[in-house]
Structure formats: structure tokens, C-alpha cells
Design a protein around this motif. Sequence first.
Motif, PDB file in Angstrom:
ATOM      1  N   ASP A  82       0.496   7.437  -5.930  1.00  0.00           N
ATOM      2  CA  ASP A  82      -0.268   6.551  -6.460  1.00  0.00           C
ATOM      3  C   ASP A  82      -1.901   7.752  -6.651  1.00  0.00           C
ATOM      4  O   ASP A  82      -1.979   8.386  -6.276  1.00  0.00           O
ATOM      5  CB  ASP A  82      -0.969   5.062  -5.883  1.00  0.00           C
ATOM      6  CG  ASP A  82      -0.104   4.512  -5.211  1.00  0.00           C
ATOM      7  OD1 ASP A  82       0.477   4.286  -5.931  1.00  0.00           O
ATOM      8  OD2 ASP A  82      -0.467   3.609  -4.105  1.00  0.00           O
ATOM      9  N   GLU A 104       0.847  -1.152  -0.387  1.00  0.00           N
ATOM     10  CA  GLU A 104       0.230  -0.148   0.143  1.00  0.00           C
ATOM     11  C   GLU A 104       0.851   1.170  -0.636  1.00  0.00           C
ATOM     12  O   GLU A 104       0.020   2.518   0.115  1.00  0.00           O
ATOM     13  CB  GLU A 104      -1.202  -0.490   1.132  1.00  0.00           C
ATOM     14  CG  GLU A 104      -1.935  -1.246   0.932  1.00  0.00           C
ATOM     15  CD  GLU A 104      -2.904  -0.580   0.399  1.00  0.00           C
ATOM     16  OE1 GLU A 104      -3.026   0.524  -0.062  1.00  0.00           O
ATOM     17  OE2 GLU A 104      -3.725  -1.756  -0.263  1.00  0.00           O
ATOM     18  N   THR A 142      -5.144   7.248  -7.418  1.00  0.00           N
ATOM     19  CA  THR A 142      -5.931   6.472  -7.221  1.00  0.00           C
ATOM     20  C   THR A 142      -7.715   6.838  -7.677  1.00  0.00           C
ATOM     21  O   THR A 142      -8.241   8.066  -8.060  1.00  0.00           O
ATOM     22  CB  THR A 142      -6.882   5.258  -5.687  1.00  0.00           C
ATOM     23  OG1 THR A 142      -6.877   6.559  -4.854  1.00  0.00           O
ATOM     24  CG2 THR A 142      -5.020   4.945  -5.747  1.00  0.00           C
ATOM     25  N   ASP A 146     -14.143   4.547  -4.148  1.00  0.00           N
ATOM     26  CA  ASP A 146     -13.690   4.531  -2.432  1.00  0.00           C
ATOM     27  C   ASP A 146     -12.335   4.496  -2.094  1.00  0.00           C
ATOM     28  O   ASP A 146     -12.551   3.079  -2.048  1.00  0.00           O
ATOM     29  CB  ASP A 146     -15.479   4.334  -1.899  1.00  0.00           C
ATOM     30  CG  ASP A 146     -15.767   4.854  -0.447  1.00  0.00           C
ATOM     31  OD1 ASP A 146     -14.836   5.116  -0.207  1.00  0.00           O
ATOM     32  OD2 ASP A 146     -16.916   4.566  -0.630  1.00  0.00           O
ATOM     33  N   LYS A 147     -11.813   5.035  -1.831  1.00  0.00           N
ATOM     34  CA  LYS A 147     -11.358   5.085  -0.178  1.00  0.00           C
ATOM     35  C   LYS A 147     -10.953   4.210   0.278  1.00  0.00           C
ATOM     36  O   LYS A 147     -10.171   2.747   1.066  1.00  0.00           O
ATOM     37  CB  LYS A 147     -10.855   6.208  -0.350  1.00  0.00           C
ATOM     38  CG  LYS A 147      -9.791   7.032  -0.853  1.00  0.00           C
ATOM     39  CD  LYS A 147      -9.079   8.451  -0.392  1.00  0.00           C
ATOM     40  CE  LYS A 147      -8.512   8.636  -1.507  1.00  0.00           C
ATOM     41  NZ  LYS A 147      -8.202  10.929  -0.729  1.00  0.00           N
ATOM     42  N   ARG A 196     -11.523   0.221  -5.384  1.00  0.00           N
ATOM     43  CA  ARG A 196     -10.431   1.293  -5.321  1.00  0.00           C
ATOM     44  C   ARG A 196      -9.331   0.755  -5.734  1.00  0.00           C
ATOM     45  O   ARG A 196      -8.749  -0.524  -6.291  1.00  0.00           O
ATOM     46  CB  ARG A 196      -9.720   1.214  -3.507  1.00  0.00           C
ATOM     47  CG  ARG A 196      -8.787   2.349  -4.001  1.00  0.00           C
ATOM     48  CD  ARG A 196      -8.409   3.514  -2.807  1.00  0.00           C
ATOM     49  NE  ARG A 196      -8.132   2.261  -1.067  1.00  0.00           N
ATOM     50  CZ  ARG A 196      -6.554   2.099  -1.472  1.00  0.00           C
ATOM     51  NH1 ARG A 196      -6.226   2.406  -1.379  1.00  0.00           N
ATOM     52  NH2 ARG A 196      -6.723   0.558  -0.323  1.00  0.00           N
ATOM     53  N   HIS A 212      -8.999  -3.425  -2.889  1.00  0.00           N
ATOM     54  CA  HIS A 212      -7.436  -2.203  -3.430  1.00  0.00           C
ATOM     55  C   HIS A 212      -7.559  -3.672  -4.569  1.00  0.00           C
ATOM     56  O   HIS A 212      -6.341  -4.062  -4.145  1.00  0.00           O
ATOM     57  CB  HIS A 212      -6.998  -2.191  -2.391  1.00  0.00           C
ATOM     58  CG  HIS A 212      -5.717  -0.588  -3.354  1.00  0.00           C
ATOM     59  ND1 HIS A 212      -5.043  -0.377  -2.583  1.00  0.00           N
ATOM     60  CD2 HIS A 212      -6.298  -0.350  -4.179  1.00  0.00           C
ATOM     61  CE1 HIS A 212      -4.171   0.099  -3.344  1.00  0.00           C
ATOM     62  NE2 HIS A 212      -4.929   0.477  -4.306  1.00  0.00           N
ATOM     63  N   THR A 232      -6.165   1.258  -8.550  1.00  0.00           N
ATOM     64  CA  THR A 232      -4.390   2.055  -8.924  1.00  0.00           C
ATOM     65  C   THR A 232      -3.800   1.200  -9.773  1.00  0.00           C
ATOM     66  O   THR A 232      -3.676   0.408 -10.135  1.00  0.00           O
ATOM     67  CB  THR A 232      -3.654   2.169  -7.556  1.00  0.00           C
ATOM     68  OG1 THR A 232      -4.455   2.203  -6.003  1.00  0.00           O
ATOM     69  CG2 THR A 232      -2.420   3.038  -7.943  1.00  0.00           C
TER      70      THR A 232
END
Length: 211
Positions: free
Chosen positions: A44, A37, A46, A49-50, A89, A55, A91
Motif C-alpha cells: 500500500d 489492512e 499511504t 499519520d500511520k 490515514r 483509516h 490509502t
Amino acid sequence: MITRRRLLDLTVAATFTAMAAAAAPALAQPVSVQELEQPGPLGDVTLGDKAAKAHVIEYASLTCSHCAEFHEKTWPEFKKKYVDTGKVRFTLREFPLDPLAAAGFMLARCEGNDRYYPVTDLLFSRQKDWAYAQKPLDGLIDLLKQAGFTREKVEACLKDQKLFDAVTAVRDQGAKFGVNATPSFFINGKLYRGALSMEELDKALEPVLGR
């Protein structure tokens, strides 16, 4: 320093498809989620929704044909089903397989993170127009004019050694996590290699999200 001449010398004769991942998706041992992470020096960018339960981190190369295929065929449905609904989420991280891919990521980053996904989406969708062109840098410049870049802006960005080093650092970090081909996906710390289909993504996410 990446100069226009050096970039052309390094990329004109490159065979990008041989460098891309062709293996079937395979599940690897999980890595430390806490370590995974941690963003690289550029941070990052992204989507979603955090606070999402899942993820998904994709390591990709902009010159990888399998990556382009994923972003053309699977990404729109995946984004609509999981990212836009707040379930995932997402990335995208840089894993350039060659200097031209590194250049593309540098250009996606050089004017701030707000343009990261618009530029990478454009480069994936029009990959054949620049990555496989006889003069790839000219193709890249012509394409990025659609995103408001001038030739002078492109060349200035490619001379930014600090930016190049940061993109390379993200790639090197991914290699430490076991990434050795593109695309590679981490889903809550578990590594999946290859251009995952929608069905494979559904199956991988089901234990995390439930039905």
C-alpha cells in the motif's frame, strides 16, 4: 502480455462511464479490519499519520468519471482537513474497470511508490484527455510525458506481466471484500459505495474521530 496493439483493441470501443459506479452511497456490513489492512503484492501507498484513528481506503478506477470527480472536487478539502492534520490515514487501491485503467495503475507503480500519487492525481485530473480520447494510449503517453515518461518507458512498463498480475490481484482482493463499483471507500472496515461528498465523509468519520 499487454501489448500496445492489444491495449488499443480492448479500449477504443469501451464505454467507460457505463462501467463506473452511479449508485448513491450506501453503508454495508463491516469486513474483517485485520484482513482489510493486509496490502496486496505491490504494497500500500499511504498518506497521513500511520497512528491515525481512522483509516480510509479508497478502491478506484482511473477511467471512472465518478472517481475523477471525487478527486477533483472533494479530495483536496478532505486531504487538507483530515489527512494533512494527522486525523486520517488514506490509502488508494487499484480497482481497474478496464484494461486502460489497469495500464494507468501500472504506470503509476512502475517507477516506485514515490510517484504513485503524483501520477494518479495527474491521470484523474486530465482523465478526459486520455481515457476518452480517440487513441487512448497515445493520449496516455502524451500526458505522462509531463511526469517524465518516454514512449519507450510506457511501452516497457505495459509489457510487465508481473506488474499487471499484481494490479489485478489488488482488484480481485477488493472484490472479495464486497467492492463491485468505483469509487468504494472503507472507513475502519465499513464499506461506503459511491463518490462521497465532504458532508458524507464528515458524518462517517464523526463516530471514529469525535467532534
